[in-house]
Every structure is written in C-alpha cells, then in structure tokens.
Design an enzyme around this catalytic site. Structure first.
Site, PDB file in Angstrom:
ATOM      1  N   ASP A  43     -29.420   9.918  74.147  1.00 25.93           N
ATOM      2  CA  ASP A  43     -30.761  10.485  74.279  1.00 25.93           C
ATOM      3  C   ASP A  43     -31.199  10.446  75.741  1.00 25.93           C
ATOM      4  O   ASP A  43     -30.735   9.601  76.520  1.00 25.93           O
ATOM      5  CB  ASP A  43     -31.756   9.687  73.437  1.00 25.93           C
ATOM      6  CG  ASP A  43     -31.508   9.851  71.946  1.00 25.93           C
ATOM      7  OD1 ASP A  43     -30.958  10.888  71.551  1.00 25.93           O
ATOM      8  OD2 ASP A  43     -31.864   8.927  71.178  1.00 25.93           O
ATOM      9  N   TYR A  71     -24.317  -1.552  72.410  1.00 28.50           N
ATOM     10  CA  TYR A  71     -25.576  -1.164  73.035  1.00 28.50           C
ATOM     11  C   TYR A  71     -26.380  -2.410  73.392  1.00 28.50           C
ATOM     12  O   TYR A  71     -26.355  -3.409  72.673  1.00 28.50           O
ATOM     13  CB  TYR A  71     -26.426  -0.316  72.086  1.00 28.50           C
ATOM     14  CG  TYR A  71     -25.834   1.019  71.728  1.00 28.50           C
ATOM     15  CD1 TYR A  71     -26.123   2.154  72.487  1.00 28.50           C
ATOM     16  CD2 TYR A  71     -25.009   1.159  70.617  1.00 28.50           C
ATOM     17  CE1 TYR A  71     -25.599   3.393  72.141  1.00 28.50           C
ATOM     18  CE2 TYR A  71     -24.472   2.395  70.269  1.00 28.50           C
ATOM     19  CZ  TYR A  71     -24.772   3.506  71.036  1.00 28.50           C
ATOM     20  OH  TYR A  71     -24.246   4.718  70.698  1.00 28.50           O
ATOM     21  N   ARG A 196     -32.223   3.340  67.165  1.00 22.72           N
ATOM     22  CA  ARG A 196     -33.647   3.608  66.905  1.00 22.72           C
ATOM     23  C   ARG A 196     -34.016   3.268  65.463  1.00 22.72           C
ATOM     24  O   ARG A 196     -35.103   2.771  65.186  1.00 22.72           O
ATOM     25  CB  ARG A 196     -33.948   5.089  67.150  1.00 22.72           C
ATOM     26  CG  ARG A 196     -33.995   5.490  68.601  1.00 22.72           C
ATOM     27  CD  ARG A 196     -34.312   6.961  68.724  1.00 22.72           C
ATOM     28  NE  ARG A 196     -33.207   7.815  68.307  1.00 22.72           N
ATOM     29  CZ  ARG A 196     -33.349   9.072  67.903  1.00 22.72           C
ATOM     30  NH1 ARG A 196     -34.551   9.607  67.812  1.00 22.72           N
ATOM     31  NH2 ARG A 196     -32.304   9.801  67.579  1.00 22.72           N
TER      32      ARG A 196
END
Length: 310
Positions: A43, A71, A196
């Site tokens: 993103d 991540y 997310r």
C-alpha cells in the site's frame, strides 16, 4: 551488436507515499525496459521490501509472490477507520473509559487468538475482486462490500512495545476521547494475510476498535529488506535469476545435453531420482537458469523454460 536486455531480480526498499506501480515505473525508466513486474504490492502508506523481476526474470515472480512474509507494524487501539489503516476516514473512537479497561494481558489474549491458522476477512478496501471489480473501487463508490473469510496462517505475532498516545482533541470533538494505545508488533505470515485486518480484528476483540498507523515489510521468503536498494538508478546490479531460482526452489544441476533436451521440450528419462525438491530450478554447467522442472513418474519435465539467449 545490440545491447543485452537487462534480466534479473531487484530488491527495492519502497518509501512511504509511493504506490508499487510508481516503483515499477521508476525501474522501467532507469533500466530502459518495459518488461518489469513485482511480486506482491505494498500500500502507498507502507514501506519496505518490494521484489521486482526484470526482463525474462519476470517469469520467476509467480514462484516468489506466494512466499511467507515478515512485517513490522503499529496498531492504534481506540480509533477505527473505513480502510483499517491511517489512509482511511475515521469511523469511530473508543471512550477513555473503554480504553482504560484495555491492559497488556487483554492485548496478549487478543493477539493469541489471531495467531496460527485463522479465517480472516480481508479489508473492504483491498485489491480483491468482487464480481470482476476491485473491492476498493466498490467501497469508494459507496457500495457495500462483503468479502469472504480466507484461511491464512500467522506464525508469529509478537508485541514489541505498548504505549499510550495523546489524541488531538479539536473544539469540534471536545468531550471526546483524548488518548489511544499504540502497539508495535512484528508479524510472520503466509501470503495473502492482511495486517490491516489483524489491527481491525484486535481492536474489535478488545471492544475499542483499531487500525494500522505504520507498516513495513522486512522479508519475503529468503529476501531481506537490508539487502534492498533505496534508490533506483541506471546500471544497478541485478540478482541473477539462476541464483534466485535456486535459492527459492532448490537447484537441479543438469548437463549441457540435458539442458538442451529440456529447452526442446524433451523429458529427462529416469532422472527423477536426482530431484531434491518438488519444482527445482534446472541449472546448466555454465550456471545459467534453464527453467523450472518437475517429476513425471521416473522422468523430469520442464514446467517453464527460460530463453537460452536472454
């Protein structure tokens, strides 16, 4: 003689604010070729590792995109957004009283429930197609988007720090919540996992809402962001496709005659006993990538061949 077209794999450390397509466009200009693709988007808000395939090496991207990833992220508890990250519009705030009930033990329980094999509903603002259209296009058009849960695996979901943060309380929000809780985490997960969505679901489990405020991809399979370039310029040294394929898939060494046969679509009769991986990279005596092969009974056959003169 014409110049040899660039061919190989490039690791890029994407900066925030850029789309993955922006990175590909810069690489095309710098390397002088249109044939460049990437193995999994990031993103615009996110930073970190983006793997680019250049020239004929774009054919390897399909074997890279599905690798596990790592991540580093910051989850903000107490604030929800319509995109589950900081780029979206705020849709809800928890009260200070609700946040006061959130403690480290509760956070740890919520994270434990989101670790392992889980059924995850992706963010409604995602690239998943619904009826042939991207979910984010439908959501931005004001349409209701219902995405089905998908099985993903979160093998590590570790908390690095929990801290309270003050919110900017404007006159229009006087009397509203004055704080939130930020949780810095590191996540190892299978391809297709939405960080997310982890932030959203953790906030929901704690009854305060949550979204992602920072995301950085540090690893894709064996590739680490520490080995990535931060600036794309001409004459960058690319990783050899043979080395990358052997690292990701394992190597299957072949003779010059076997390499020729594979390139001509012939099977290697009785060679399956030499395979040490399901779909290894066939490497010729000069260290060049012949292609990706597989077992067919007692024989070995090509799944994908690379151009010999590329």
């Amino acid at each position: 003689m014409p110049e040899t077209a660039p061919r190989g794999i490039l690791l890029v450390d994407k900066s925030g604010g850029m789309t993955s397509h922006d990175v590909v466009s810069r690489a095309r200009r710098a390397l002088g070729t249109r044939k460049i693709g990437h193995a999994g988007t990031l993103d615009p808000m996110a930073t970190g590792l983006l793997v680019l395939g250049v020239g004929a090496a774009t054919r390897l991207l399909t074997y890279i995109v599905g690798l596990d990833k790592t991540y580093e992220a910051t989850i903000r508890l107490g604030v929800s957004t319509d995109s589950d990250d900081a780029d979206g519009a705020v849709t809800g705030h928890a009260t200070d009283a609700a946040l006061a009930a959130v403690d480290r033990a509760g956070i740890d329980r919520g994270i434990a429930a989101l670790t392992g094999a889980i059924d995850q509903v992706p963010s409604r603002v995602s690239a998943i197609k619904v009826g042939g259209k991207r979910a984010y296009d439908l959501a931005r058009a004001g349409q209701e988007v219902e995405l089905k849960a998908r099985r993903v695996t979160v093998s590590r979901f570790d908390v690095r720090e929990v801290r309270e943060v003050a919110l900017d309380v404007t006159p229009a929000r006087e009397g509203g919540p004055s704080r939130a809780i930020d949780v810095d985490v590191v996540v190892d997960c299978t391809s297709g996992t939405y960080i997310r969505a982890l932030a959203r679901d953790l906030g929901a489990a704690l009854d305060v809402g949550g979204h992602l405020t920072a995301l950085r991809r540090t690893r894709i399979g064996p590739f680490d962001v520490s080995d990535a370039v931060t600036e794309i310029v001409p004459d960058l040294e690319l990783l050899r496709d043979a080395d990358v394929a052997a690292t990701v898939l394992g190597a299957f060494d072949v003779s010059a005659d076997e390499a020729r046969d594979l390139r001509h679509g012939k099977r290697l009769v009785g060679a399956a006993a030499r395979l040490s991986a399901p779909h290894p990279a066939a490497i010729d005596p000069d260290g060049r990538l012949v292609g990706i092969v597989e077992r067919r009974g007692d024989d070995v056959k090509s799944l994908m061949n690379m151009a010999e003169d590329a």
